[in-house]
Design an enzyme around this catalytic site. Structure first.
Site, PDB file in Angstrom:
ATOM      1  N   ASN A   2     -10.318 -17.396   8.057  1.00 15.90           N
ATOM      2  CA  ASN A   2      -9.924 -16.992   9.439  1.00 15.90           C
ATOM      3  C   ASN A   2     -11.466 -17.388  10.188  1.00 15.90           C
ATOM      4  OD1 ASN A   2     -12.243 -14.948   9.489  1.00 15.90           O
ATOM      5  ND2 ASN A   2     -10.953 -13.781   8.060  1.00 15.90           N
ATOM      6  N   ASP A  57      -6.923  -9.702   4.536  1.00 22.11           N
ATOM      7  CA  ASP A  57      -6.095  -8.425   4.053  1.00 22.11           C
ATOM      8  C   ASP A  57      -5.468  -8.705   2.827  1.00 22.11           C
ATOM      9  OD1 ASP A  57      -6.948  -6.640   5.993  1.00 22.11           O
ATOM     10  OD2 ASP A  57      -5.656  -7.616   7.280  1.00 22.11           O
ATOM     11  N   LYS A  91      -4.539 -28.451  -8.280  1.00 25.20           N
ATOM     12  CA  LYS A  91      -3.875 -28.986  -6.927  1.00 25.20           C
ATOM     13  C   LYS A  91      -2.463 -28.788  -7.041  1.00 25.20           C
ATOM     14  CE  LYS A  91      -4.116 -32.062  -3.205  1.00 25.20           C
ATOM     15  NZ  LYS A  91      -4.161 -33.381  -2.680  1.00 25.20           N
ATOM     16  N   PRO A 140      -8.617  -5.585  -1.943  1.00 27.88           N
ATOM     17  CA  PRO A 140      -9.381  -4.122  -1.826  1.00 27.88           C
ATOM     18  C   PRO A 140      -9.912  -4.068  -0.499  1.00 27.88           C
ATOM     19  CG  PRO A 140     -10.506  -5.841  -3.103  1.00 27.88           C
ATOM     20  CD  PRO A 140      -9.122  -6.364  -2.935  1.00 27.88           C
ATOM     21  N   ASP A 141     -10.117  -2.736   0.033  1.00 23.01           N
ATOM     22  CA  ASP A 141     -10.556  -2.549   1.359  1.00 23.01           C
ATOM     23  C   ASP A 141     -12.082  -2.193   1.288  1.00 23.01           C
ATOM     24  OD1 ASP A 141     -11.568  -1.137   3.682  1.00 23.01           O
ATOM     25  OD2 ASP A 141      -9.211  -0.914   4.310  1.00 23.01           O
ATOM     26  N   ILE A 142     -12.817  -2.970   1.283  1.00 27.01           N
ATOM     27  CA  ILE A 142     -14.224  -2.733   0.914  1.00 27.01           C
ATOM     28  C   ILE A 142     -15.007  -1.551   1.727  1.00 27.01           C
ATOM     29  CG2 ILE A 142     -16.680  -3.816   1.018  1.00 27.01           C
ATOM     30  CD1 ILE A 142     -15.073  -6.657   1.221  1.00 27.01           C
ATOM     31  N   PHE A 195     -16.174  -2.148  11.714  1.00 22.55           N
ATOM     32  CA  PHE A 195     -15.843  -2.965  12.908  1.00 22.55           C
ATOM     33  C   PHE A 195     -14.509  -2.851  12.976  1.00 22.55           C
ATOM     34  CE2 PHE A 195     -19.074  -5.569  15.114  1.00 22.55           C
ATOM     35  CZ  PHE A 195     -20.271  -4.761  14.704  1.00 22.55           C
ATOM     36  N   LYS A 198      -8.345   3.297  13.808  1.00 25.84           N
ATOM     37  CA  LYS A 198      -8.893   2.709  12.522  1.00 25.84           C
ATOM     38  C   LYS A 198     -10.162   3.695  12.046  1.00 25.84           C
ATOM     39  CE  LYS A 198      -8.485  -1.632  12.305  1.00 25.84           C
ATOM     40  NZ  LYS A 198      -8.536  -3.009  12.858  1.00 25.84           N
ATOM     41  N   LYS A 207     -10.259   4.544   8.194  1.00 25.36           N
ATOM     42  CA  LYS A 207     -11.381   4.126   7.318  1.00 25.36           C
ATOM     43  C   LYS A 207     -12.156   5.070   6.746  1.00 25.36           C
ATOM     44  CE  LYS A 207     -10.230  -0.187   8.126  1.00 25.36           C
ATOM     45  NZ  LYS A 207     -10.260  -1.413   6.867  1.00 25.36           N
TER      46      LYS A 207
HETATM   47  N1  CTP Z   1     -12.507  -4.223   5.962  1.00 25.41           N
HETATM   48  C1  CTP Z   1     -13.078  -4.274   4.686  1.00 25.41           C
HETATM   49  N2  CTP Z   1     -12.202  -4.792   3.625  1.00 25.41           N
HETATM   50  C2  CTP Z   1     -11.031  -5.147   3.867  1.00 25.41           C
HETATM   51  C3  CTP Z   1     -10.505  -5.203   5.355  1.00 25.41           C
HETATM   52  C4  CTP Z   1     -11.531  -4.723   6.315  1.00 25.41           C
HETATM   53  O1  CTP Z   1     -14.356  -3.976   4.509  1.00 25.41           O
HETATM   54  N3  CTP Z   1     -10.333  -5.504   3.022  1.00 25.41           N
HETATM   55  C5  CTP Z   1     -13.364  -3.847   6.873  1.00 25.41           C
HETATM   56  C6  CTP Z   1     -13.896  -4.920   8.070  1.00 25.41           C
HETATM   57  O2  CTP Z   1     -15.266  -5.411   7.641  1.00 25.41           O
HETATM   58  C7  CTP Z   1     -14.033  -4.037   9.247  1.00 25.41           C
HETATM   59  C8  CTP Z   1     -13.070  -3.113   9.114  1.00 25.41           C
HETATM   60  O3  CTP Z   1     -12.946  -3.048   7.532  1.00 25.41           O
HETATM   61  O4  CTP Z   1     -15.250  -3.271   9.122  1.00 25.41           O
HETATM   62  C9  CTP Z   1     -11.893  -3.231   9.894  1.00 25.41           C
HETATM   63  O5  CTP Z   1     -11.440  -4.504   9.699  1.00 25.41           O
HETATM   64  P1  CTP Z   1      -9.902  -5.142  10.542  1.00 25.41           P
HETATM   65  O6  CTP Z   1      -9.873  -6.433  10.026  1.00 25.41           O
HETATM   66  O7  CTP Z   1     -10.268  -4.820  12.017  1.00 25.41           O
HETATM   67  O8  CTP Z   1      -8.977  -3.895  10.130  1.00 25.41           O
HETATM   68  P2  CTP Z   1      -7.899  -3.775   8.929  1.00 25.41           P
HETATM   69  O9  CTP Z   1      -8.398  -2.686   7.976  1.00 25.41           O
HETATM   70  O10 CTP Z   1      -7.829  -5.193   8.328  1.00 25.41           O
HETATM   71  O11 CTP Z   1      -6.640  -3.378   9.735  1.00 25.41           O
HETATM   72  P3  CTP Z   1      -5.745  -4.283  10.463  1.00 25.41           P
HETATM   73  O12 CTP Z   1      -5.684  -5.595   9.976  1.00 25.41           O
HETATM   74  O13 CTP Z   1      -4.580  -3.313  10.240  1.00 25.41           O
HETATM   75  O14 CTP Z   1      -6.118  -4.052  11.992  1.00 25.41           O
END
Ligand code: CTP
Length: 413
Positions: A219, A288, A298, A316-318, A338, A352, A356
């Site tokens: 991204n 995500d 390739k 995974p959501d860190i 953030f 959020k 979170k």
């Molecule tokens: N984050 C994370 N790990 C992920 C996704 C997000 O640690 N897999 C953290 C980001 O570093 C940020 C926060 O979660 O601090 C929110 O990230 P954001 O991309 O705004 O939100 P998402 O959880 O991805 O939710 P959405 O895409 O539905 O807005």
């Protein structure tokens, strides 16, 4: 860092820049220029030996002020240059500090104006920073190392040296830091120490999710905000670990950086370091989803016009994982999230924050900030909403660190 990164950082500060003898005097000329660009007024004081390497005229031209060399200089009305110069300074920086000059300081000698004014400075009010520069053997000599310990014990701040090619043709430790590094050190030294003793973990930048060995999904996050926060946290006295996705940014001085690619690598590095951190700030734009399986080779067009079918799985959501860890739940780890949104900033941020499970969530508009040098932030916590209006990421990072320090210490700043 380039000179623009320091614009105005030393506005209103008066620095005495001392030069003792050494080939590194040429770097002091550049340092003087950067100090004035950063807004400081600079009074140069040189030893006789320094005048063998660069002229006082050159330093006068760069600093815009007459240079002092001798304690017998008749210009001051009271004939006491050592007192006047040391009383006016916000800091004295000796760059280069030669082995001989450091030995003089260690013994409390005052045979030349520069050593004299270091001795005469009010220790509590006027910090003394030394940027050593010398041949590697001189640096490693037990006498030099003993003198360095002594001057540090006597209240001087001894900056590090670099490793590399030396003016004498040898290779090793003892090179003076570069001008921009010296400036970064001085700015950090003068910053308020609101996070002293804290270990801060930060994630920054995008992640890269491989499709095959040459392609992937990423991204537009530049990592600038996270890097600026890492720098501000270190300046505030914290020990900082920065887990960075693929970005092309220089590591802020004194920050421990770990480079990662994918969200899973970032997750592993961050959860490991979170075991020892006091504060976790998740600025990374983590992907995500990732392709369900990355091809080993390739993926080729087969001529049929068929496009590859990419299945996705969730990463995974860190932040959520760390925020729900035992240490965070026990209040030993303060987590800051953030939120990059494209609309309804406040409502999305509040939702959020709850989702979170973090005490503080910092919201910004993704399209308005990604890759840019400025930003605007909305801080959402149980106190309500605090707006940090549009400013440079550098300035916002300093404000955010101040806000976090206030919340962590529970003190009103
Ligand atoms: N984050 C994370 N790990 C992920 C996704 C997000 O640690 N897999 C953290 C980001 O570093 C940020 C926060 O979660 O601090 C929110 O990230 P954001 O991309 O705004 O939100 P998402 O959880 O991805 O939710 P959405 O895409 O539905 O807005």
């Amino acid at each position: 860092m380039n000179a623009m990164d320091f614009a105005g950082e030393l506005q209103g500060r008066h620095i005495v820049l001392g030069l003792s003898g050494g080939a590194a005097c040429f770097k002091a000329a550049e340092y003087c220029r950067l100090l004035t660009k950063a807004g400081a007024t600079v009074q140069v004081v040189m030893t006789e030996a320094a005048c063998q390497f660069i002229t006082p005229v050159a330093m006068q031209a760069l600093s815009g002020r007459p240079v002092y060399v001798s304690q017998w200089d008749a210009r001051p009305d009271n004939a006491m240059a050592h007192i006047n110069l040391s009383r006016e300074a916000d800091a004295i920086v000796v760059a280069p500090a030669s082995a001989d000059f450091i030995a003089q300081l260690a013994q409390g000698r005052a045979g030349e104006l520069l050593a004299l004014l270091c001795l005469a400075r009010p220790i509590e009010q006027v910090p003394l920073l030394l940027a050593p520069a010398m041949n590697r053997e001189m640096w490693a000599h037990p006498a030099t190392q003993r003198n360095l310990r002594q001057v540090a014990q006597d209240g001087a701040q001894v900056l590090g040296v670099a490793h590399g090619a030396q003016a004498c043709g040898e290779f090793g430790d003892g090179r003076m830091l570069e001008a921009a590094e010296l400036l970064e050190e001085l700015i950090a030294f003068l910053a308020p120490k609101s996070l002293l003793g804290q270990r801060v973990l930060i994630t920054a930048g995008p992640t890269f999710e491989a499709i095959d060995p040459v392609r992937g999904i990423t991204n537009l996050s530049s990592g600038k905000m996270g890097f600026a926060i890492a720098r501000a946290a270190r300046e505030a006295g914290a020990e900082v670990t920065l887990v960075a996705g693929p970005v092309h940014l220089p590591t802020p001085r004194g920050v421990h950086r770990i480079d990662v690619g994918s969200a899973r690598q970032m997750h592993a590095a961050a959860t490991g370091h979170a075991q020892h951190a006091h504060i976790f700030i998740a600025t990374a734009a983590v992907a995500d989803w990732r392709p369900a399986s990355a091809a080993e080779h390739k993926i080729k067009k087969d001529g049929s016009g068929q496009v590859p079918q990419l299945g996705f799985v969730e990463n995974p959501d860190i932040l959520a994982d760390i925020a729900h860890s035992a240490r965070a739940q026990a209040g030993e780890l303060y987590c800051v999230g953030f939120a990059a949104e494209s609309q309804d900033l406040q409502a999305n941020a509040q939702a959020k924050r709850v989702r979170k499970g973090v005490p503080l969530l910092v919201a910004n508009l993704g399209p308005a900030t990604f890759g840019k040098d400025d930003n605007a932030l909305l801080l959402v916590d149980d106190e309500g909403v605090t707006e940090l209006p549009r400013a440079s990421k550098r300035h916002l990072a300093q404000q955010l660190i101040h806000e976090i320090a206030r919340r962590v210490s529970g003190l009103d700043a």
